[in-house]
Design an enzyme around this catalytic site. Structure first.
Site, PDB file in Angstrom:
ATOM      1  N   MET A  12      10.945 -21.170  -8.935  1.00  0.00           N
ATOM      2  CA  MET A  12      10.401 -20.444  -7.798  1.00  0.00           C
ATOM      3  C   MET A  12      10.746 -18.976  -8.047  1.00  0.00           C
ATOM      4  O   MET A  12      11.907 -18.650  -8.307  1.00  0.00           O
ATOM      5  CB  MET A  12      11.036 -20.937  -6.486  1.00  0.00           C
ATOM      6  CG  MET A  12      10.512 -20.219  -5.269  1.00  0.00           C
ATOM      7  SD  MET A  12       8.725 -20.393  -5.073  1.00  0.00           S
ATOM      8  CE  MET A  12       8.643 -21.917  -4.161  1.00  0.00           C
ATOM      9  N   ASP A 243       3.250 -14.981 -20.811  1.00  0.00           N
ATOM     10  CA  ASP A 243       2.966 -16.417 -20.637  1.00  0.00           C
ATOM     11  C   ASP A 243       1.464 -16.674 -20.673  1.00  0.00           C
ATOM     12  O   ASP A 243       1.007 -17.678 -21.221  1.00  0.00           O
ATOM     13  CB  ASP A 243       3.535 -16.914 -19.299  1.00  0.00           C
ATOM     14  CG  ASP A 243       5.040 -16.749 -19.243  1.00  0.00           C
ATOM     15  OD1 ASP A 243       5.686 -16.819 -20.307  1.00  0.00           O
ATOM     16  OD2 ASP A 243       5.577 -16.533 -18.141  1.00  0.00           O
TER      17      ASP A 243
HETATM   18  O1  RIB Z   1       7.639 -14.808 -17.787  1.00  0.00           O
HETATM   19  C1  RIB Z   1       7.712 -14.652 -16.402  1.00  0.00           C
HETATM   20  C2  RIB Z   1       8.615 -15.687 -15.811  1.00  0.00           C
HETATM   21  O2  RIB Z   1       9.927 -15.470 -16.254  1.00  0.00           O
HETATM   22  C3  RIB Z   1       8.698 -15.677 -14.306  1.00  0.00           C
HETATM   23  O3  RIB Z   1       7.714 -16.473 -13.702  1.00  0.00           O
HETATM   24  C4  RIB Z   1      10.118 -16.149 -14.023  1.00  0.00           C
HETATM   25  O4  RIB Z   1      10.182 -17.405 -13.431  1.00  0.00           O
HETATM   26  C5  RIB Z   1      10.810 -16.129 -15.380  1.00  0.00           C
HETATM   27  O5  RIB Z   1      10.943 -17.393 -15.876  1.00  0.00           O
END
Ligand code: RIB
Length: 309
Positions: A12, A243
Protein backbone atom coordinates in the site's frame (compact mmCIF):
# COMPACT_ATOMS: atom_id res chain seq x y z
CA UNK A 1 1.19 -15.68 -26.27
CA UNK A 2 3.78 -16.68 -23.69
CA UNK A 3 2.62 -16.49 -20.08
CA UNK A 4 4.18 -13.95 -17.72
CA UNK A 5 4.71 -14.51 -13.98
CA UNK A 6 5.60 -11.64 -11.68
CA UNK A 7 7.05 -12.85 -8.39
CA UNK A 8 7.44 -9.85 -6.13
CA UNK A 9 6.25 -7.21 -3.73
CA UNK A 10 2.78 -5.82 -3.13
CA UNK A 11 2.44 -2.63 -1.08
CA UNK A 12 0.00 0.00 0.00
CA UNK A 13 1.57 3.31 -1.03
CA UNK A 14 1.06 6.32 1.28
CA UNK A 15 1.76 9.46 -0.74
CA UNK A 16 2.49 12.85 0.78
CA UNK A 17 2.94 15.83 -1.49
CA UNK A 18 4.69 19.03 -0.51
CA UNK A 19 6.64 21.92 -2.06
CA UNK A 20 9.64 21.37 0.22
CA UNK A 21 10.94 18.35 2.11
CA UNK A 22 11.57 18.64 5.85
CA UNK A 23 15.13 18.54 7.20
CA UNK A 24 15.87 16.29 10.20
CA UNK A 25 14.00 17.70 13.23
CA UNK A 26 11.90 20.08 11.10
CA UNK A 27 8.13 20.09 10.48
CA UNK A 28 6.69 21.45 7.24
CA UNK A 29 3.12 21.60 5.97
CA UNK A 30 2.24 19.22 3.16
CA UNK A 31 -0.23 19.84 0.31
CA UNK A 32 -1.86 16.49 -0.30
CA UNK A 33 -2.11 12.94 1.06
CA UNK A 34 -3.50 9.88 -0.69
CA UNK A 35 -3.32 6.08 -0.72
CA UNK A 36 -2.64 4.08 -3.83
CA UNK A 37 -1.80 0.45 -4.66
CA UNK A 38 1.89 -0.20 -5.28
CA UNK A 39 4.86 -2.44 -4.70
CA UNK A 40 7.22 -3.06 -7.58
CA UNK A 41 5.82 -6.56 -8.16
CA UNK A 42 2.17 -5.51 -8.23
CA UNK A 43 3.04 -2.46 -10.36
CA UNK A 44 4.86 -4.55 -12.95
CA UNK A 45 1.99 -7.06 -13.05
CA UNK A 46 -0.58 -4.29 -13.58
CA UNK A 47 1.55 -2.63 -16.28
CA UNK A 48 1.97 -5.92 -18.14
CA UNK A 49 -1.72 -6.89 -17.84
CA UNK A 50 -2.97 -3.49 -19.08
CA UNK A 51 -0.73 -3.86 -22.11
CA UNK A 52 -2.21 -7.22 -23.04
CA UNK A 53 0.05 -9.69 -21.19
CA UNK A 54 -1.32 -12.92 -19.73
CA UNK A 55 -0.09 -12.32 -16.20
CA UNK A 56 0.02 -14.17 -12.87
CA UNK A 57 1.13 -12.42 -9.70
CA UNK A 58 2.91 -14.42 -6.98
CA UNK A 59 3.37 -12.63 -3.67
CA UNK A 60 2.20 -12.16 -0.09
CA UNK A 61 -0.23 -9.92 1.74
CA UNK A 62 -1.01 -9.52 5.43
CA UNK A 63 -4.49 -10.46 6.62
CA UNK A 64 -5.47 -6.84 7.16
CA UNK A 65 -7.51 -3.96 5.75
CA UNK A 66 -4.88 -2.97 3.21
CA UNK A 67 -4.91 -6.51 1.86
CA UNK A 68 -8.68 -6.29 1.25
CA UNK A 69 -8.36 -2.96 -0.58
CA UNK A 70 -5.46 -4.20 -2.69
CA UNK A 71 -7.05 -7.51 -3.69
CA UNK A 72 -10.30 -5.75 -4.62
CA UNK A 73 -8.38 -3.34 -6.89
CA UNK A 74 -6.14 -6.00 -8.45
CA UNK A 75 -9.20 -8.13 -9.28
CA UNK A 76 -10.13 -5.45 -11.84
CA UNK A 77 -6.81 -5.78 -13.63
CA UNK A 78 -7.16 -9.13 -15.38
CA UNK A 79 -4.30 -10.69 -13.40
CA UNK A 80 -4.30 -14.26 -12.11
CA UNK A 81 -4.23 -13.85 -8.30
CA UNK A 82 -4.88 -17.51 -7.45
CA UNK A 83 -1.40 -18.10 -6.05
CA UNK A 84 -1.15 -15.18 -3.62
CA UNK A 85 -0.59 -16.11 0.02
CA UNK A 86 -2.10 -14.38 3.05
CA UNK A 87 -0.04 -14.03 6.23
CA UNK A 88 -1.59 -13.69 9.70
CA UNK A 89 1.28 -12.22 11.69
CA UNK A 90 2.76 -9.71 9.22
CA UNK A 91 1.19 -6.48 7.95
CA UNK A 92 0.81 -5.90 4.22
CA UNK A 93 3.90 -4.14 2.84
CA UNK A 94 3.79 -0.35 2.93
CA UNK A 95 5.67 2.39 1.10
CA UNK A 96 5.86 5.99 2.25
CA UNK A 97 6.36 8.21 -0.76
CA UNK A 98 7.21 11.90 -0.58
CA UNK A 99 6.34 13.76 -3.76
CA UNK A 100 8.06 17.06 -4.19
CA UNK A 101 8.22 19.02 -7.47
CA UNK A 102 7.39 15.88 -9.48
CA UNK A 103 10.31 14.00 -7.91
CA UNK A 104 9.97 11.35 -5.23
CA UNK A 105 11.62 9.73 -2.20
CA UNK A 106 10.42 6.28 -1.10
CA UNK A 107 10.76 4.39 2.17
CA UNK A 108 9.50 0.79 2.04
CA UNK A 109 8.55 -1.45 4.97
CA UNK A 110 8.43 -4.98 3.48
CA UNK A 111 6.02 -6.58 6.02
CA UNK A 112 4.38 -9.60 4.39
CA UNK A 113 6.67 -9.31 1.33
CA UNK A 114 9.28 -11.01 3.55
CA UNK A 115 7.15 -14.15 3.24
CA UNK A 116 7.61 -14.27 -0.54
CA UNK A 117 10.56 -16.48 0.29
CA UNK A 118 12.13 -19.72 -0.94
CA UNK A 119 9.66 -21.87 1.05
CA UNK A 120 6.72 -20.13 -0.67
CA UNK A 121 8.07 -20.47 -4.21
CA UNK A 122 8.98 -24.10 -3.51
CA UNK A 123 5.31 -24.75 -2.59
CA UNK A 124 4.19 -22.88 -5.72
CA UNK A 125 6.74 -24.45 -8.05
CA UNK A 126 4.40 -26.41 -10.30
CA UNK A 127 2.20 -23.31 -10.85
CA UNK A 128 5.30 -21.17 -11.39
CA UNK A 129 6.71 -23.48 -14.04
CA UNK A 130 3.57 -23.10 -16.15
CA UNK A 131 4.84 -19.63 -17.13
CA UNK A 132 7.44 -18.60 -19.69
CA UNK A 133 8.61 -15.08 -18.90
CA UNK A 134 9.48 -14.17 -15.28
CA UNK A 135 9.80 -10.77 -13.63
CA UNK A 136 11.54 -10.19 -10.30
CA UNK A 137 12.57 -7.16 -8.25
CA UNK A 138 14.47 -6.85 -4.95
CA UNK A 139 11.72 -5.99 -2.46
CA UNK A 140 11.41 -9.69 -1.59
CA UNK A 141 14.16 -11.84 -0.02
CA UNK A 142 17.12 -12.40 -2.32
CA UNK A 143 17.36 -16.00 -1.02
CA UNK A 144 14.14 -16.66 -2.94
CA UNK A 145 15.84 -15.55 -6.15
CA UNK A 146 18.90 -17.67 -5.33
CA UNK A 147 16.65 -20.70 -4.94
CA UNK A 148 14.31 -20.15 -7.88
CA UNK A 149 16.40 -18.57 -10.64
CA UNK A 150 18.70 -21.60 -11.12
CA UNK A 151 15.58 -23.79 -11.51
CA UNK A 152 14.05 -21.41 -14.08
CA UNK A 153 17.40 -21.23 -15.88
CA UNK A 154 17.50 -25.05 -16.11
CA UNK A 155 14.00 -24.91 -17.63
CA UNK A 156 15.23 -22.32 -20.19
CA UNK A 157 12.77 -19.66 -19.03
CA UNK A 158 13.17 -15.96 -19.80
CA UNK A 159 14.18 -14.19 -16.58
CA UNK A 160 13.90 -10.40 -16.16
CA UNK A 161 15.28 -8.85 -12.98
CA UNK A 162 14.58 -5.21 -12.16
CA UNK A 163 17.17 -4.94 -9.36
CA UNK A 164 15.48 -2.32 -7.20
CA UNK A 165 16.03 -1.35 -4.45
CA UNK A 166 19.65 -2.01 -5.46
CA UNK A 167 21.85 -4.47 -3.61
CA UNK A 168 25.00 -6.36 -4.60
CA UNK A 169 24.15 -9.59 -6.41
CA UNK A 170 26.21 -12.78 -6.65
CA UNK A 171 27.83 -13.29 -10.05
CA UNK A 172 26.33 -16.82 -10.42
CA UNK A 173 22.88 -15.27 -10.17
CA UNK A 174 23.62 -12.50 -12.67
CA UNK A 175 24.86 -15.10 -15.17
CA UNK A 176 21.47 -16.87 -15.15
CA UNK A 177 19.37 -13.76 -15.73
CA UNK A 178 18.24 -13.05 -19.29
CA UNK A 179 17.68 -9.30 -18.90
CA UNK A 180 18.84 -7.11 -16.03
CA UNK A 181 17.23 -3.64 -15.90
CA UNK A 182 18.81 -1.35 -13.26
CA UNK A 183 18.62 2.43 -13.48
CA UNK A 184 21.57 4.80 -13.72
CA UNK A 185 21.88 5.00 -9.91
CA UNK A 186 21.67 1.25 -9.29
CA UNK A 187 23.94 -0.55 -11.75
CA UNK A 188 27.25 -0.08 -9.88
CA UNK A 189 25.74 -1.39 -6.62
CA UNK A 190 24.41 -4.52 -8.33
CA UNK A 191 27.85 -5.40 -9.69
CA UNK A 192 29.75 -4.13 -6.59
CA UNK A 193 31.96 -2.02 -8.83
CA UNK A 194 32.89 1.53 -9.72
CA UNK A 195 33.32 0.60 -13.38
CA UNK A 196 31.69 2.99 -15.81
CA UNK A 197 28.34 2.40 -17.48
CA UNK A 198 30.10 1.87 -20.83
CA UNK A 199 32.41 -0.80 -19.41
CA UNK A 200 29.56 -2.72 -17.80
CA UNK A 201 27.28 -2.48 -20.80
CA UNK A 202 30.12 -3.80 -22.96
CA UNK A 203 30.53 -6.78 -20.64
CA UNK A 204 26.86 -7.78 -20.86
CA UNK A 205 25.70 -7.39 -24.48
CA UNK A 206 21.93 -7.61 -25.09
CA UNK A 207 21.42 -8.37 -21.40
CA UNK A 208 22.21 -5.32 -19.29
CA UNK A 209 19.60 -2.64 -19.97
CA UNK A 210 20.16 0.59 -18.03
CA UNK A 211 17.26 3.01 -17.70
CA UNK A 212 18.53 6.60 -17.57
CA UNK A 213 15.39 8.59 -16.69
CA UNK A 214 14.47 11.40 -19.07
CA UNK A 215 17.45 10.55 -21.32
CA UNK A 216 16.29 7.07 -22.28
CA UNK A 217 17.50 3.48 -22.04
CA UNK A 218 20.98 2.19 -22.91
CA UNK A 219 22.19 -1.28 -23.90
CA UNK A 220 25.08 -2.76 -25.87
CA UNK A 221 23.97 -4.61 -29.00
CA UNK A 222 27.31 -6.39 -29.51
CA UNK A 223 28.68 -3.64 -31.77
CA UNK A 224 27.79 -0.35 -30.11
CA UNK A 225 25.98 1.20 -27.18
CA UNK A 226 22.45 2.06 -28.26
CA UNK A 227 20.37 4.81 -26.62
CA UNK A 228 16.62 4.43 -27.01
CA UNK A 229 15.37 7.93 -26.13
CA UNK A 230 12.60 8.53 -23.61
CA UNK A 231 9.38 10.21 -24.60
CA UNK A 232 9.39 13.96 -24.06
CA UNK A 233 6.76 14.59 -21.38
CA UNK A 234 6.29 16.93 -18.45
CA UNK A 235 6.02 14.47 -15.56
CA UNK A 236 3.41 14.84 -12.83
CA UNK A 237 4.69 11.84 -10.83
CA UNK A 238 7.44 9.44 -11.91
CA UNK A 239 6.62 6.84 -9.20
CA UNK A 240 6.25 3.48 -10.95
CA UNK A 241 7.71 4.64 -14.30
CA UNK A 242 10.49 2.03 -14.01
CA UNK A 243 7.87 -0.61 -13.19
CA UNK A 244 5.81 0.40 -16.21
CA UNK A 245 8.93 0.07 -18.36
CA UNK A 246 9.61 -3.42 -16.94
CA UNK A 247 6.00 -4.59 -17.38
CA UNK A 248 5.82 -3.31 -20.95
CA UNK A 249 9.23 -4.74 -21.78
CA UNK A 250 8.12 -8.18 -20.52
CA UNK A 251 4.96 -8.08 -22.66
CA UNK A 252 6.96 -7.20 -25.77
CA UNK A 253 9.49 -9.96 -25.03
CA UNK A 254 6.62 -12.43 -24.49
CA UNK A 255 5.20 -11.40 -27.87
CA UNK A 256 8.53 -12.18 -29.52
CA UNK A 257 9.51 -8.59 -30.34
CA UNK A 258 13.24 -7.88 -30.81
CA UNK A 259 15.23 -6.42 -27.92
CA UNK A 260 15.26 -2.89 -29.33
CA UNK A 261 11.54 -3.02 -30.15
CA UNK A 262 10.81 -4.28 -26.64
CA UNK A 263 12.82 -1.44 -25.10
CA UNK A 264 11.07 1.08 -27.35
CA UNK A 265 7.67 -0.31 -26.30
CA UNK A 266 8.78 0.03 -22.66
CA UNK A 267 9.85 3.66 -23.08
CA UNK A 268 6.53 4.63 -24.65
CA UNK A 269 4.54 2.96 -21.86
CA UNK A 270 6.75 4.53 -19.17
CA UNK A 271 6.45 7.96 -20.81
CA UNK A 272 2.67 7.74 -20.88
CA UNK A 273 2.57 6.58 -17.23
CA UNK A 274 4.08 9.67 -15.58
CA UNK A 275 1.24 12.01 -16.42
CA UNK A 276 -0.86 11.05 -13.36
CA UNK A 277 -0.18 10.79 -9.61
CA UNK A 278 0.27 7.29 -8.10
CA UNK A 279 2.30 4.34 -9.38
CA UNK A 280 -0.52 2.51 -11.16
CA UNK A 281 -2.95 5.35 -11.92
CA UNK A 282 -1.24 6.51 -15.10
CA UNK A 283 -0.17 3.11 -16.40
CA UNK A 284 -1.38 2.92 -20.01
CA UNK A 285 -3.58 0.33 -21.67
CA UNK A 286 -2.57 -1.27 -24.95
CA UNK A 287 -4.94 1.01 -26.85
CA UNK A 288 -3.14 4.08 -25.40
CA UNK A 289 0.22 2.86 -26.70
CA UNK A 290 -1.22 1.94 -30.10
CA UNK A 291 -2.92 5.33 -30.31
CA UNK A 292 0.36 7.08 -29.46
CA UNK A 293 2.31 5.04 -32.04
CA UNK A 294 -0.27 5.83 -34.75
CA UNK A 295 -0.21 9.53 -33.90
CA UNK A 296 3.58 9.54 -34.09
CA UNK A 297 3.59 7.70 -37.41
CA UNK A 298 1.11 10.23 -38.73
CA UNK A 299 3.32 13.16 -37.64
CA UNK A 300 6.37 11.55 -39.28
CA UNK A 301 4.46 10.90 -42.49
CA UNK A 302 3.18 14.44 -42.69
CA UNK A 303 6.76 15.64 -42.12
CA UNK A 304 7.84 13.49 -45.06
CA UNK A 305 9.51 10.77 -42.97
CA UNK A 306 8.59 7.10 -42.92
CA UNK A 307 10.62 6.13 -39.85
CA UNK A 308 8.67 5.54 -36.62
CA UNK A 309 11.44 5.91 -34.01
O1 RIB B 1 8.58 1.54 -7.95
C1 RIB B 1 7.59 2.21 -7.23
C2 RIB B 1 7.18 1.41 -6.04
O2 RIB B 1 8.26 1.31 -5.15
C3 RIB B 1 6.05 2.00 -5.23
O3 RIB B 1 4.79 1.59 -5.69
C4 RIB B 1 6.36 1.54 -3.81
O4 RIB B 1 5.45 0.62 -3.31
C5 RIB B 1 7.77 0.97 -3.88
O5 RIB B 1 7.74 -0.40 -3.85
Amino acid sequence: MKKIAVIGSINMDYFIESDILPEIGETVLGKDFFLSIGGKGANQAVAAARLGGEVSLFGSLGNDENCEIIVKKLKNENINLANLQFIDDQPTGAAFIELCNSDNRILVVPGSNESTNDAYVERMLSAILQHDVFMFQLETPVEMLEYLIPILYEHRKTIILNPAPAQALPQELIEKITYLTPNQYEYQTIFSTEDSMEMLLGRYPNKLIITCGAEGVRFFDGKEIVLVPSMKVTPVDTTGAGDTFSGAFAVAVAEGKSLIESIRFGTIAAGLSVTKKGAQTGMPYRSDVTHFEKKKEHVHESEGHTQTN
